[in-house]
Design a protein around this motif. Sequence first.
Motif, short mmCIF file in Angstrom:
data_model
loop_
_atom_site.label_atom_id
_atom_site.label_comp_id
_atom_site.label_asym_id
_atom_site.label_seq_id
_atom_site.Cartn_x
_atom_site.Cartn_y
_atom_site.Cartn_z
N ARG A 10 0.86 -1.19 0.00
CA ARG A 10 0.00 0.00 0.00
C ARG A 10 0.89 1.23 0.00
O ARG A 10 1.82 1.35 0.81
CB ARG A 10 -0.89 -0.01 1.24
N VAL A 16 -5.52 8.72 1.08
CA VAL A 16 -5.52 8.43 -0.37
C VAL A 16 -4.47 7.37 -0.64
O VAL A 16 -3.27 7.63 -0.52
CB VAL A 16 -5.24 9.69 -1.20
N SER A 17 -4.91 6.17 -0.99
CA SER A 17 -4.00 5.05 -1.18
C SER A 17 -3.96 4.62 -2.65
O SER A 17 -4.93 4.73 -3.38
CB SER A 17 -4.44 3.84 -0.34
N TRP A 18 -2.77 4.11 -3.03
CA TRP A 18 -2.64 3.36 -4.28
C TRP A 18 -1.77 2.16 -3.95
O TRP A 18 -1.25 2.05 -2.83
CB TRP A 18 -2.07 4.22 -5.40
N ASP A 31 -4.09 2.00 -9.52
CA ASP A 31 -4.32 3.41 -9.24
C ASP A 31 -2.98 4.13 -9.06
O ASP A 31 -1.91 3.51 -9.12
CB ASP A 31 -5.27 3.62 -8.07
N THR A 61 -8.56 2.03 -11.53
CA THR A 61 -9.94 1.63 -11.27
C THR A 61 -10.92 2.64 -11.86
O THR A 61 -12.04 2.27 -12.21
CB THR A 61 -10.21 1.48 -9.77
N HIS A 67 -6.77 9.39 -8.10
CA HIS A 67 -6.37 8.02 -8.42
C HIS A 67 -5.44 7.97 -9.63
O HIS A 67 -5.00 6.89 -10.01
CB HIS A 67 -7.60 7.15 -8.68
N GLY A 177 -10.93 0.21 -5.42
CA GLY A 177 -11.00 1.61 -5.84
C GLY A 177 -11.89 2.40 -4.91
O GLY A 177 -11.72 2.37 -3.68
N ASP A 178 -12.88 3.10 -5.48
CA ASP A 178 -13.83 3.88 -4.69
C ASP A 178 -15.21 3.24 -4.67
O ASP A 178 -16.20 3.92 -4.36
CB ASP A 178 -13.92 5.31 -5.22
N CYS A 181 -15.29 2.46 0.78
CA CYS A 181 -14.29 3.21 1.56
C CYS A 181 -14.37 2.74 3.01
O CYS A 181 -15.39 2.22 3.46
CB CYS A 181 -14.49 4.72 1.45
N GLY A 226 -9.37 2.67 -1.89
CA GLY A 226 -8.73 3.93 -2.22
C GLY A 226 -8.64 4.90 -1.07
O GLY A 226 -7.69 5.68 -0.99
N HIS A 227 -9.63 4.87 -0.16
CA HIS A 227 -9.66 5.81 0.96
C HIS A 227 -9.93 5.02 2.23
O HIS A 227 -11.07 4.71 2.56
CB HIS A 227 -10.72 6.88 0.73
#
Length: 246
Positions: A10, A16-18, A31, A61, A67, A177-178, A181, A226-227
């Motif tokens: 991660r 905010v992650s990718w 992402d 995503t 992203h 992705g989103d 969350c 993603g979050h």
Amino acid sequence: MEQIADRVWRMGSDMVSWYVLEDGGRLTAVDAGLRGFASTLEADLASIGFTTADVEAVVLTHSDGDHTGVARALQNAGARVLVHADDHATLNRPRLKGGDAGPRHVLANAWRPSLLQITFHVLRRAGGTPLAVKGVDTYADGAVLDVPGGLRAVHTPGHTPGHCVLVAPEHRVLFAGDQLCTHPVLTGDGEPQLMPRYFNVDNDATLRALDRVEPLDGQADLICIGHGAPFGGGVGAALESARQAA
């Protein structure tokens, strides 16, 4: 940077992650976080033993600017960028979202501390000025992508028209992705939920898209989001939590 599974890391920040996953010494980025993450991109990858040249593909995503931030930097280093066909135009020419995520709906919720906190976080890292990414490949629902990790795409429209979740069967990881969350700044309790209505182009479609994720139950042990923090309770439990919250 945090290793969250075998050969899966991660990246980014708590809000905010990718992600990157390794297969045969090559990387796929899932992402690409915020534009401001580019300033530490080389150092971040070096800390887990890789360089930008090791990233073979960036699979998005969806096309939201939080992203896609380092996608162009990785593309310039030699990576392919892939996105669902329905988000291709927005990736080429970033613009404001409409529908339930239109400006008037966001402004109506501007008083919320959760929205203010993540907005400030994103703007500090240039998320409000996303870069256009051109020369990308597109994929369709059900496609098994020829990238390290062999990701399979499931189209889950609603957050954006082309939003997809991506499953890596060998790693037993689902990149959501989103679609979901978990960040308590957004959701209050840290359990898997839909993104707030004012972030989704079509909130009802986002809820219906959970049905498209259901067949993946049993194919992934860890859900990367993603979050917020990844969720280790399995796909079925995540979907039940999201439906109850909705």
